[in-house]
Design a protein around this motif. Structure first.
Motif, short mmCIF file in Angstrom:
data_model
loop_
_atom_site.label_atom_id
_atom_site.label_comp_id
_atom_site.label_asym_id
_atom_site.label_seq_id
_atom_site.Cartn_x
_atom_site.Cartn_y
_atom_site.Cartn_z
N LEU A 80 12.10 3.76 -2.56
CA LEU A 80 12.29 2.82 -1.45
C LEU A 80 11.72 3.36 -0.16
CD1 LEU A 80 13.41 0.10 -0.60
CD2 LEU A 80 15.59 1.23 -0.15
N LYS A 81 11.88 4.66 0.08
CA LYS A 81 11.35 5.27 1.30
C LYS A 81 9.82 5.21 1.32
CE LYS A 81 11.67 8.10 4.91
NZ LYS A 81 12.36 7.81 6.14
N VAL A 82 9.18 5.51 0.18
CA VAL A 82 7.72 5.47 0.10
C VAL A 82 7.22 4.04 0.23
CG1 VAL A 82 5.72 5.93 -1.38
CG2 VAL A 82 7.57 7.60 -1.24
N ASP A 85 4.46 8.81 -11.24
CA ASP A 85 5.32 8.22 -12.26
C ASP A 85 6.56 7.70 -11.55
OD1 ASP A 85 4.18 8.70 -14.95
OD2 ASP A 85 4.28 10.79 -14.33
N VAL A 86 7.28 6.84 -12.22
CA VAL A 86 8.56 6.35 -11.70
C VAL A 86 9.64 6.85 -12.64
CG1 VAL A 86 9.93 4.34 -11.12
CG2 VAL A 86 7.46 4.32 -10.71
N PHE A 87 10.64 7.52 -12.08
CA PHE A 87 11.78 8.02 -12.84
C PHE A 87 13.04 7.63 -12.08
CE2 PHE A 87 14.78 11.51 -13.92
CZ PHE A 87 14.86 11.27 -15.29
N CYS A 88 13.84 6.76 -12.68
CA CYS A 88 15.02 6.21 -12.01
C CYS A 88 14.56 5.57 -10.70
CB CYS A 88 16.09 7.27 -11.83
SG CYS A 88 16.67 7.96 -13.38
N ASP A 89 15.06 6.01 -9.57
CA ASP A 89 14.66 5.43 -8.28
C ASP A 89 13.73 6.35 -7.50
OD1 ASP A 89 16.49 7.39 -7.70
OD2 ASP A 89 17.59 6.21 -6.21
N GLN A 90 13.05 7.24 -8.21
CA GLN A 90 12.18 8.22 -7.57
C GLN A 90 10.73 8.06 -8.02
OE1 GLN A 90 13.43 11.10 -5.58
NE2 GLN A 90 15.12 9.67 -5.46
N PHE A 91 9.82 8.28 -7.09
CA PHE A 91 8.42 8.48 -7.45
C PHE A 91 8.23 9.97 -7.71
CE2 PHE A 91 6.78 4.67 -4.84
CZ PHE A 91 6.71 3.88 -5.97
N LEU A 92 7.61 10.31 -8.83
CA LEU A 92 7.22 11.69 -9.11
C LEU A 92 5.74 11.78 -8.80
CD1 LEU A 92 9.00 12.25 -12.52
CD2 LEU A 92 9.84 12.80 -10.24
N ILE A 93 5.38 12.68 -7.92
CA ILE A 93 4.01 12.80 -7.44
C ILE A 93 3.48 14.17 -7.84
CG2 ILE A 93 2.51 12.69 -5.42
CD1 ILE A 93 4.93 11.18 -4.04
N ARG A 146 0.85 -1.20 0.00
CA ARG A 146 0.00 0.00 0.00
C ARG A 146 0.88 1.25 0.00
NH1 ARG A 146 -4.43 2.40 0.23
NH2 ARG A 146 -5.19 3.84 1.78
N LEU A 147 0.59 2.17 -0.91
CA LEU A 147 1.32 3.42 -0.97
C LEU A 147 0.67 4.44 -0.05
CD1 LEU A 147 1.93 3.74 -4.81
CD2 LEU A 147 3.43 2.78 -3.08
N THR A 196 8.54 1.54 1.78
CA THR A 196 8.74 0.94 3.10
C THR A 196 8.01 1.68 4.21
OG1 THR A 196 10.82 2.15 3.38
CG2 THR A 196 10.95 -0.08 2.47
N ALA A 197 7.42 2.82 3.90
CA ALA A 197 6.66 3.57 4.92
C ALA A 197 5.36 2.84 5.22
CB ALA A 197 6.37 4.99 4.43
N ARG A 198 5.10 2.59 6.48
CA ARG A 198 3.88 1.89 6.88
C ARG A 198 2.69 2.83 7.01
NH1 ARG A 198 4.84 -2.98 5.35
NH2 ARG A 198 6.65 -3.90 6.31
N SER A 199 2.97 4.13 7.18
CA SER A 199 1.90 5.11 7.28
C SER A 199 2.44 6.46 6.83
CB SER A 199 1.40 5.22 8.73
OG SER A 199 2.38 5.80 9.54
N ALA A 200 1.54 7.40 6.57
CA ALA A 200 1.97 8.74 6.15
C ALA A 200 2.80 9.41 7.23
CB ALA A 200 0.76 9.59 5.79
N SER A 201 2.56 9.06 8.49
CA SER A 201 3.33 9.67 9.57
C SER A 201 4.79 9.21 9.57
CB SER A 201 2.68 9.37 10.93
OG SER A 201 2.68 7.99 11.18
#
Length: 103
Positions: A60-62, A32-40, A22-23, A64-69
């Motif tokens: 990777l950070k997004v 979008d995905v660009f290299c290793d980044q999500f573009l939002i 879940r994102l 592995t995040a379990r919640s927005a906090s």
């Protein structure tokens, strides 16, 4: 390889057959995905960024995040911020390998 995601995506599977992750980004924001980044591309205010902004986040950070906090504004890079007489019309991923074209 570039992958274009659609608005409303709320989960992504890392490999075929694996359970979706879940994102924790807004459901109305196309990504979008660009290299290793999500573009939002924000369609509503979120985490101190205004609607109409384009932000980048380490995938990777997004993922592995379990919640927005678990995310902080410092985890994101502001690529574009709208102004009263300036808005983002589009951006392109397809024409370059290493650069994002914002227009």
């Amino acid at each position: 390889r570039f992958v274009r995601a659609v608005r409303g995506i709320d989960a992504v599977a890392m490999t075929p057959g694996s359970p979706p992750i879940r994102l924790v980004i807004p459901g109305d924001a196309p990504i979008d995905v660009f290299c290793d980044q999500f573009l939002i591309s924000l369609r509503s205010d979120w985490m101190g960024f205004v609607s109409g902004s384009l932000i980048a986040a380490p995938a990777l950070k997004v993922l592995t995040a379990r919640s927005a906090s678990a995310l902080a504004p410092a985890d994101f890079t502001l690529l574009f911020r709208p102004e009263p007489h300036l808005s983002l019309r589009d951006y392109s991923l397809a024409k370059t390998k290493s650069y994002l074209i914002v227009g």
